[in-house]
Design an enzyme around this catalytic site. Structure first.
Site, PDB file in Angstrom:
ATOM      1  N   ASP A  53       0.693  -1.133   0.029  1.00 51.72           N
ATOM      2  CA  ASP A  53      -0.042   0.154  -0.132  1.00 51.72           C
ATOM      3  C   ASP A  53       0.816   1.302  -0.037  1.00 51.72           C
ATOM      4  O   ASP A  53       2.007   1.283   0.289  1.00 51.72           O
ATOM      5  CB  ASP A  53      -0.970  -0.137   1.245  1.00 51.72           C
ATOM      6  CG  ASP A  53      -2.065  -0.737   1.093  1.00 51.72           C
ATOM      7  OD1 ASP A  53      -2.517  -1.097  -0.071  1.00 51.72           O
ATOM      8  OD2 ASP A  53      -2.876  -0.927   2.001  1.00 51.72           O
ATOM      9  N   LYS A  75      -3.392   3.279  -2.185  1.00 51.03           N
ATOM     10  CA  LYS A  75      -4.706   4.222  -2.135  1.00 51.03           C
ATOM     11  C   LYS A  75      -4.187   5.567  -1.650  1.00 51.03           C
ATOM     12  O   LYS A  75      -3.711   5.663  -0.610  1.00 51.03           O
ATOM     13  CB  LYS A  75      -5.857   3.780  -1.419  1.00 51.03           C
ATOM     14  CG  LYS A  75      -6.365   2.604  -1.845  1.00 51.03           C
ATOM     15  CD  LYS A  75      -7.465   2.149  -1.133  1.00 51.03           C
ATOM     16  CE  LYS A  75      -8.098   0.717  -0.901  1.00 51.03           C
ATOM     17  NZ  LYS A  75      -7.103  -0.246  -0.243  1.00 51.03           N
ATOM     18  N   MET A 188      -7.305   9.361   9.583  1.00 49.74           N
ATOM     19  CA  MET A 188      -7.751  10.088   8.484  1.00 49.74           C
ATOM     20  C   MET A 188      -8.737  11.115   8.552  1.00 49.74           C
ATOM     21  O   MET A 188      -9.533  11.504   7.933  1.00 49.74           O
ATOM     22  CB  MET A 188      -8.457   8.977   7.509  1.00 49.74           C
ATOM     23  CG  MET A 188      -7.712   7.856   7.079  1.00 49.74           C
ATOM     24  SD  MET A 188      -8.664   6.531   6.307  1.00 49.74           S
ATOM     25  CE  MET A 188      -9.268   5.582   7.833  1.00 49.74           C
TER      26      MET A 188
HETATM   27  N1  SAH Z   1      -3.562   0.292   9.315  1.00 43.04           N
HETATM   28  C1  SAH Z   1      -3.067   1.778   9.666  1.00 43.04           C
HETATM   29  C2  SAH Z   1      -4.024   3.061   9.301  1.00 43.04           C
HETATM   30  C3  SAH Z   1      -4.534   3.177   7.887  1.00 43.04           C
HETATM   31  S1  SAH Z   1      -5.698   4.392   7.625  1.00 43.04           S
HETATM   32  C4  SAH Z   1      -2.576   1.710  11.042  1.00 43.04           C
HETATM   33  O1  SAH Z   1      -2.799   0.832  11.726  1.00 43.04           O
HETATM   34  O2  SAH Z   1      -1.884   2.914  11.282  1.00 43.04           O
HETATM   35  C5  SAH Z   1      -4.658   5.837   7.126  1.00 43.04           C
HETATM   36  C6  SAH Z   1      -4.433   6.706   8.261  1.00 43.04           C
HETATM   37  O3  SAH Z   1      -3.505   6.208   9.306  1.00 43.04           O
HETATM   38  C7  SAH Z   1      -3.801   8.177   7.636  1.00 43.04           C
HETATM   39  O4  SAH Z   1      -4.668   8.766   7.139  1.00 43.04           O
HETATM   40  C8  SAH Z   1      -3.461   8.558   9.224  1.00 43.04           C
HETATM   41  O5  SAH Z   1      -4.514   8.960   9.775  1.00 43.04           O
HETATM   42  C9  SAH Z   1      -2.761   7.419   9.887  1.00 43.04           C
HETATM   43  N2  SAH Z   1      -1.209   7.108   9.657  1.00 43.04           N
HETATM   44  C10 SAH Z   1      -0.956   6.060   9.168  1.00 43.04           C
HETATM   45  N3  SAH Z   1       0.390   6.009   9.250  1.00 43.04           N
HETATM   46  C11 SAH Z   1       0.731   7.220   9.901  1.00 43.04           C
HETATM   47  C12 SAH Z   1       1.970   8.019  10.344  1.00 43.04           C
HETATM   48  N4  SAH Z   1       3.139   7.237   9.791  1.00 43.04           N
HETATM   49  N5  SAH Z   1       1.776   9.080  10.898  1.00 43.04           N
HETATM   50  C13 SAH Z   1       0.659   9.568  10.831  1.00 43.04           C
HETATM   51  N6  SAH Z   1      -0.450   9.275  10.606  1.00 43.04           N
HETATM   52  C14 SAH Z   1      -0.565   7.834   9.835  1.00 43.04           C
END
Ligand code: SAH
Length: 266
Positions: A53, A75, A188
């Site tokens: 991803d 995405k 998000m």
């Molecule tokens: N499965 C992922 C979340 C996916 S949804 C998890 O467990 O973290 C995607 C959202 O995750 C982004 O829009 C943001 O809000 C958050 N996110 C993921 N990685 C991030 C990072 N390194 N720093 C800040 N926000 C992050």
């Protein structure tokens, strides 16, 4: 594929449907490759093919063997490069062709990661799969920023919500979420930060409630902004934070300055 595989001495058993491979739904963590689990790192190094991803960091992708084909299924919001049904179907096909199929997702595959949708599709198609949990953005960003998600006297619990829905209107239980004794982690949520703050304040949360917004947490590019609900939009805009961004709302965010132990680039 050969018509009569058993007659072909060079036949690769991984092409035999009865010997189909396993799909490993792996959480890559929030960015820092040191946050991969030992199991994730082991599977990455033995992957035959990788489907990854957008949120998987370059530093994690550097650990993938150069011999393994990489398929991008990423995405960006409003810009789906591969529709979910196509990703589901692709994983089934790849499992028929390879022994170790790695499906790599940012953070944890079961937290806003659609890992469960893909796993259900695999189960329905009799494809063997395993789930390898990862450090979710909530754990990674909060640790690297020095904001505990719970803290005695400040937060008795924590809730993870999404700040982005397909619908125009964010359909969250604002009355319930506006709890001063619980930390709210919004995934998000950047684009809807104004609506989120307004709704929480309208539901009774103090406008002075601290918030922390973290962009690209745990990576060398990590940036953050500490503010309050009422000033969040102005301050986050001034700080020019962009996605991926995690928002932590609650009294725990006031600890950020005290526990700052990590500098991006360390
Ligand atoms: N499965 C992922 C979340 C996916 S949804 C998890 O467990 O973290 C995607 C959202 O995750 C982004 O829009 C943001 O809000 C958050 N996110 C993921 N990685 C991030 C990072 N390194 N720093 C800040 N926000 C992050």
């Amino acid at each position: 594929m050969s018509e009569n595989p058993s007659a072909d001495p060079s036949h690769d058993p991984s092409h035999d449907p009865s010997a189909s491979g396993t799909v490993y739904l792996i959480g890559a963590g929030p960015g820092d490759p040191d946050l991969l689990t030992v199991k994730a790192a082991r599977l990455l190094s033995s992957a035959d093919v990788i489907v990854y991803d957008r949120l998987v960091s370059d530093a994690v992708m550097d650990l993938v063997p150069s011999t393994a084909p990489r398929i991008y299924a990423g995405k960006a919001s409003k810009n789906h490069s591969m529709p979910q049904p196509d990703i589901n179907a692709l994983l089934v096909t790849l499992a028929q062709e390879h022994k170790t199929v790695v499906r790599l997702k940012g953070g944890d595959p079961f937290i806003f990661g659609r890992g469960s949708e893909e796993a259900i599709h695999l189960a329905e198609n009799d494809v063997a799969f395993q789930i390898v949990p990862g450090i979710s953005a909530a754990s990674g960003c909060s640790a690297y920023l020095g904001v505990p998600l719970t803290h005695r006297g400040l937060a008795t619990g924590v809730r993870y919500v999404t700040g982005h829905t397909q619908e125009e209107e964010l359909d969250l239980d604002w009355e319930n979420l506006a709890d001063p004794d619980t930390t709210l982690v919004v995934y998000m949520g950047l684009a809807n930060l104004g609506a989120i703050s307004d709704r929480l304040i309208a539901a009774g949360l103090s406008p002075d409630t601290p918030i922390a917004a973290v962009e690209r947490g745990t990576t060398p590019q990590q940036r953050h902004c500490i503010s309050t609900l009422k000033n969040a939009v102005v301050d986050v805009t001034k700080a020019e934070l962009g996605p991926p961004c995690l928002i932590v709302i609650g009294k725990v965010a006031s600890i950020a300055g005290t526990l700052q132990w990590w500098q991006p680039g360390d």
